[in-house]
Design a protein around this motif. Structure first.
Motif, PDB file in Angstrom:
ATOM      1  N   SER A   7       0.833  -1.207   0.000  1.00 46.22           N
ATOM      2  CA  SER A   7       0.000   0.000   0.000  1.00 46.22           C
ATOM      3  C   SER A   7       0.863   1.250   0.000  1.00 46.22           C
ATOM      4  N   ALA A   8       1.982   1.193   0.756  1.00 44.21           N
ATOM      5  CA  ALA A   8       2.875   2.348   0.810  1.00 44.21           C
ATOM      6  C   ALA A   8       3.483   2.632  -0.559  1.00 44.21           C
ATOM      7  N   VAL A   9       3.921   1.557  -1.247  1.00 38.08           N
ATOM      8  CA  VAL A   9       4.511   1.744  -2.571  1.00 38.08           C
ATOM      9  C   VAL A   9       3.486   2.311  -3.537  1.00 38.08           C
ATOM     10  N   LEU A  10       2.277   1.753  -3.509  1.00 34.95           N
ATOM     11  CA  LEU A  10       1.222   2.254  -4.385  1.00 34.95           C
ATOM     12  C   LEU A  10       0.859   3.696  -4.036  1.00 34.95           C
ATOM     13  N   ALA A  11       0.859   4.013  -2.716  1.00 35.43           N
ATOM     14  CA  ALA A  11       0.548   5.382  -2.286  1.00 35.43           C
ATOM     15  C   ALA A  11       1.616   6.358  -2.766  1.00 35.43           C
ATOM     16  N   VAL A  12       2.891   5.936  -2.695  1.00 33.35           N
ATOM     17  CA  VAL A  12       3.977   6.805  -3.165  1.00 33.35           C
ATOM     18  C   VAL A  12       3.848   7.042  -4.666  1.00 33.35           C
ATOM     19  N   ILE A  13       3.565   5.962  -5.419  1.00 31.54           N
ATOM     20  CA  ILE A  13       3.417   6.108  -6.870  1.00 31.54           C
ATOM     21  C   ILE A  13       2.244   7.020  -7.200  1.00 31.54           C
ATOM     22  N   ALA A  14       1.099   6.766  -6.522  1.00 31.09           N
ATOM     23  CA  ALA A  14      -0.080   7.603  -6.768  1.00 31.09           C
ATOM     24  C   ALA A  14       0.194   9.055  -6.365  1.00 31.09           C
ATOM     25  N   SER A  15       0.910   9.225  -5.241  1.00 32.90           N
ATOM     26  CA  SER A  15       1.224  10.577  -4.782  1.00 32.90           C
ATOM     27  C   SER A  15       2.127  11.290  -5.775  1.00 32.90           C
ATOM     28  N   CYS A  16       3.095  10.550  -6.330  1.00 34.19           N
ATOM     29  CA  CYS A  16       3.989  11.163  -7.326  1.00 34.19           C
ATOM     30  C   CYS A  16       3.205  11.636  -8.544  1.00 34.19           C
ATOM     31  N   VAL A  17       2.231  10.807  -8.964  1.00 33.28           N
ATOM     32  CA  VAL A  17       1.403  11.193 -10.115  1.00 33.28           C
ATOM     33  C   VAL A  17       0.589  12.437  -9.791  1.00 33.28           C
ATOM     34  N   VAL A  18      -0.038  12.430  -8.591  1.00 33.53           N
ATOM     35  CA  VAL A  18      -0.855  13.574  -8.192  1.00 33.53           C
ATOM     36  C   VAL A  18       0.006  14.828  -8.028  1.00 33.53           C
ATOM     37  N   ILE A  19       1.169  14.652  -7.350  1.00 31.14           N
ATOM     38  CA  ILE A  19       2.063  15.793  -7.152  1.00 31.14           C
ATOM     39  C   ILE A  19       2.549  16.329  -8.500  1.00 31.14           C
ATOM     40  N   TYR A  20       2.876  15.399  -9.408  1.00 32.36           N
ATOM     41  CA  TYR A  20       3.362  15.835 -10.719  1.00 32.36           C
ATOM     42  C   TYR A  20       2.311  16.675 -11.432  1.00 32.36           C
ATOM     43  N   TYR A  21       1.070  16.183 -11.410  1.00 34.89           N
ATOM     44  CA  TYR A  21       0.001  16.897 -12.124  1.00 34.89           C
ATOM     45  C   TYR A  21      -0.262  18.265 -11.507  1.00 34.89           C
ATOM     46  N   PHE A  22      -0.487  18.265 -10.178  1.00 30.72           N
ATOM     47  CA  PHE A  22      -0.862  19.520  -9.532  1.00 30.72           C
ATOM     48  C   PHE A  22       0.322  20.482  -9.410  1.00 30.72           C
ATOM     49  N   SER A  23       1.531  19.931  -9.196  1.00 29.47           N
ATOM     50  CA  SER A  23       2.682  20.834  -9.099  1.00 29.47           C
ATOM     51  C   SER A  23       2.979  21.471 -10.451  1.00 29.47           C
ATOM     52  N   GLN A  24       2.814  20.684 -11.521  1.00 30.11           N
ATOM     53  CA  GLN A  24       3.006  21.244 -12.857  1.00 30.11           C
ATOM     54  C   GLN A  24       1.975  22.326 -13.138  1.00 30.11           C
ATOM     55  N   LYS A  25       0.731  22.055 -12.757  1.00 25.25           N
ATOM     56  CA  LYS A  25      -0.353  22.980 -13.077  1.00 25.25           C
ATOM     57  C   LYS A  25      -0.346  24.208 -12.183  1.00 25.25           C
ATOM     58  N   MET A  26      -0.121  23.992 -10.870  1.00 28.44           N
ATOM     59  CA  MET A  26      -0.301  25.087  -9.910  1.00 28.44           C
ATOM     60  C   MET A  26       0.994  25.765  -9.496  1.00 28.44           C
ATOM     61  N   ILE A  27       2.142  25.098  -9.668  1.00 23.89           N
ATOM     62  CA  ILE A  27       3.392  25.679  -9.174  1.00 23.89           C
ATOM     63  C   ILE A  27       4.439  25.795 -10.277  1.00 23.89           C
ATOM     64  N   VAL A  28       4.800  24.659 -10.874  1.00 23.26           N
ATOM     65  CA  VAL A  28       5.921  24.657 -11.817  1.00 23.26           C
ATOM     66  C   VAL A  28       5.629  25.508 -13.046  1.00 23.26           C
ATOM     67  N   ASN A  29       4.454  25.308 -13.662  1.00 20.05           N
ATOM     68  CA  ASN A  29       4.126  26.086 -14.866  1.00 20.05           C
ATOM     69  C   ASN A  29       4.055  27.591 -14.601  1.00 20.05           C
ATOM     70  N   PRO A  30       3.348  28.027 -13.510  1.00 20.42           N
ATOM     71  CA  PRO A  30       3.349  29.471 -13.216  1.00 20.42           C
ATOM     72  C   PRO A  30       4.740  30.020 -12.956  1.00 20.42           C
ATOM     73  N   LEU A  31       5.564  29.261 -12.217  1.00 16.53           N
ATOM     74  CA  LEU A  31       6.926  29.730 -11.943  1.00 16.53           C
ATOM     75  C   LEU A  31       7.750  29.786 -13.225  1.00 16.53           C
ATOM     76  N   SER A  32       7.546  28.800 -14.097  1.00 16.05           N
ATOM     77  CA  SER A  32       8.264  28.811 -15.377  1.00 16.05           C
ATOM     78  C   SER A  32       7.848  30.013 -16.218  1.00 16.05           C
ATOM     79  N   GLU A  33       6.534  30.317 -16.177  1.00 15.35           N
ATOM     80  CA  GLU A  33       6.045  31.478 -16.932  1.00 15.35           C
ATOM     81  C   GLU A  33       6.649  32.764 -16.383  1.00 15.35           C
ATOM     82  N   MET A  34       6.683  32.881 -15.035  1.00 14.99           N
ATOM     83  CA  MET A  34       7.268  34.080 -14.435  1.00 14.99           C
ATOM     84  C   MET A  34       8.761  34.168 -14.737  1.00 14.99           C
ATOM     85  N   SER A  35       9.433  33.017 -14.749  1.00 10.75           N
ATOM     86  CA  SER A  35      10.859  32.998 -15.074  1.00 10.75           C
ATOM     87  C   SER A  35      11.093  33.455 -16.502  1.00 10.75           C
TER      88      SER A  35
END
Length: 473
Positions: free
Chosen positions: A178-206
């Motif tokens: 469950s921990a491994v699956l949770a980490v994988i799922a978390s990475c997917v969720v973090i990747y999606y939301f961080s790209q959308k809400m953090i990384v992309n805006p920061l890249s645009e500002m950069s």
């Protein structure tokens, strides 16, 4: 993925949090399951104690042989899956279902009262006779009573935790899977939301920041997320607006300085060139040399004002505050401009609240402030009009005002009157002004952490600034 990127740091942090959390959970569950297993096992064996009790009481009362007792308890042991030791009323072992306990038969392993029999005492008693039980064996002891409540013996049940270990192993597998699956799922969720809400805006500002740095100061960031990232983007845009204004001011400053320097230089060059080329007749030499001299004075005033403004704006200038009489400064400035005042037939009226008003300030800089404001009043006041100068104390502040009769300043011009090179006279025909005087005044007053403002009143213009009142030293 970029090394040491924000995304990789988030994934590593989240992975560590999940791993530590599941490790703690696994440790907690292992202790909890073990305790729960023992308790549930003891509860399930409670019903079997009655069967064992009937068999043993029957044997102790002579109702069956020792061999029959052994067969009966072996059958019960095979049913419950645990080993059984039978003790008589004196604590001697009469029978057992496991060969590892055979050496205890006929030995008194318990010397206390059987009704006080405790589980941990049973383990110690067995270990004392050379049968060492490992940590995976738990011994349960129960006294056996006849129908009258008399204790006739006791039954010791050796409970093995091997089944528990097998169960816990399955639980651990489930937890870590469950921990491994949770980490994988978390990475997917973090990747999606961080790209959308953090990384992309920061890249645009950069990206926008690089464009602004390369000179494209009109670029802005467009982020609409209704959160802190949008606030950050808005703050970034405010900074970009400020940089654009600074760039615009720089361009205007260069343009203004170039214009202010080019005009007198062109005049001086033309007059002197005309004299040298003998285009201008000798009788006109003095006249044109006087004009050239005035242009040189104008250049000197401009350069001095630029140096003063640069010193104040650089932040390196340190105020030398002393206690001075602002009334005396006003008198001195009026005397220095007496000739110009008379040449324009101006009527100067001075109003002092008292004979002196002591303030804390940099005397040289405040003299410059009063001089510039008085110079402004003389230049733009009506010919033969009035100039009114006053000083008064209001609480802990001294208010110094300089009023001149004349045309009011347009409200649109008042907003920019403190800007460098800004002139109400857009045609720039006023050659006695460099357009820096009021800007220098504003900077000096700001250095003193005080205020200055301008108002149109009674057919004229009134400038007022404040200084802190102090005691005379």
């Amino acid at each position: 993925m970029v090394k040491n990127s924000l995304f990789s740091k988030m994934v590593v942090t989240y992975t560590i949090i999940i791993t530590v959390s599941f490790t703690i959970l696994a440790a907690f569950l292992s202790f909890w399951f073990q305790d729960y297993f023992i308790k549930s096992r003891k509860e399930s064996l409670t019903n079997q104690i009655d069967v064992i009790e009937n068999v043993v009481i029957t044997y102790l009362e002579g109702g069956m042989t020792h061999d029959e007792l052994g067969e009966r308890i072996k059958f019960i042991a095979s049913y419950i899956g645990d080993d059984i030791l039978v003790l008589d009323s004196e604590g001697y072992v009469n029978s057992t279902t496991s060969m590892k306990y055979n050496q205890l038969i006929g030995k008194q392993i318990y010397h206390g009262k059987l009704e006080d029999l405790k589980d941990d005492v049973c383990v110690e008693a067995i270990n004392d006779y050379g049968v060492y039980l490992d940590k995976k064996v738990y011994v349960m002891g129960e006294p056996l009573k006849d129908m009258y409540g008399n204790v006739k013996g006791a039954a010791l049940i050796s409970i093995s935790t091997d089944n528990l270990d097998s169960s816990l192993s399955n639980v651990y597998q489930i937890i870590w899977l469950s921990a491994v699956l949770a980490v994988i799922a978390s990475c997917v969720v973090i990747y999606y939301f961080s790209q959308k809400m953090i990384v992309n805006p920061l890249s645009e500002m950069s990206s926008v920041a690089r464009k602004i740095a390369s000179g494209d100061v009109e670029k802005r960031v467009e982020i609409h997320s209704d959160d802190e990232m949008e606030e950050f983007a808005n703050a970034f845009n405010v900074m970009a607006d400020s940089l654009q204004q600074v760039e615009q001011n720089r361009k205007e400053f260069i343009s203004n300085v170039s214009h202010e320097l080019r005009s007198p230089m062109t005049s001086i060059k033309g007059f002197i060139g005309g004299i040298l080329d003998e285009v201008i007749p000798p009788e006109k030499h003095k006249y044109y040399l006087n004009i050239a001299y005035e242009e040189i004075q104008r250049l000197a005033r401009l350069i001095n004002d630029l140096l003063d403004l640069s010193a104040v704006e650089s932040g390196t200038y340190k105020l030398e505050r002393t206690s001075v009489d602002i009334n005396e400064i006003i008198r001195l400035c009026i005397l220095r401009n007496e000739g110009r005042i008379k040449s324009r037939n101006l009527n100067v009226e001075v109003y002092f609240e008292g004979s002196e008003l002591i303030v804390s300030c940099d005397e040289d800089k405040i003299i410059q402030v009063v001089t510039n404001l008085l110079d402004n009043a003389i230049k733009y006041g009506n010919e033969g009009g009035a100039i009114k100068i006053s000083s008064e104390g209001k609480g802990k502040k001294a208010c110094i005002s300089i009023f001149n009769e004349g045309l009011p300043i347009d409200e649109t011009d008042i907003k920019h009157i403190w800007d460098r090179f800004y002139k109400v006279d857009k045609s720039r025909t006023q050659k006695v002004s460099t357009g820096l005087g009021l800007s220098i005044v504003k900077k000096i007053i700001s250095l003193h952490d005080e205020e200055i403002w301008v108002k149109n009143i009674d057919n004229g213009v009134k400038f007022t600034f404040t200084l802190p009142i102090t005691k005379k030293i």
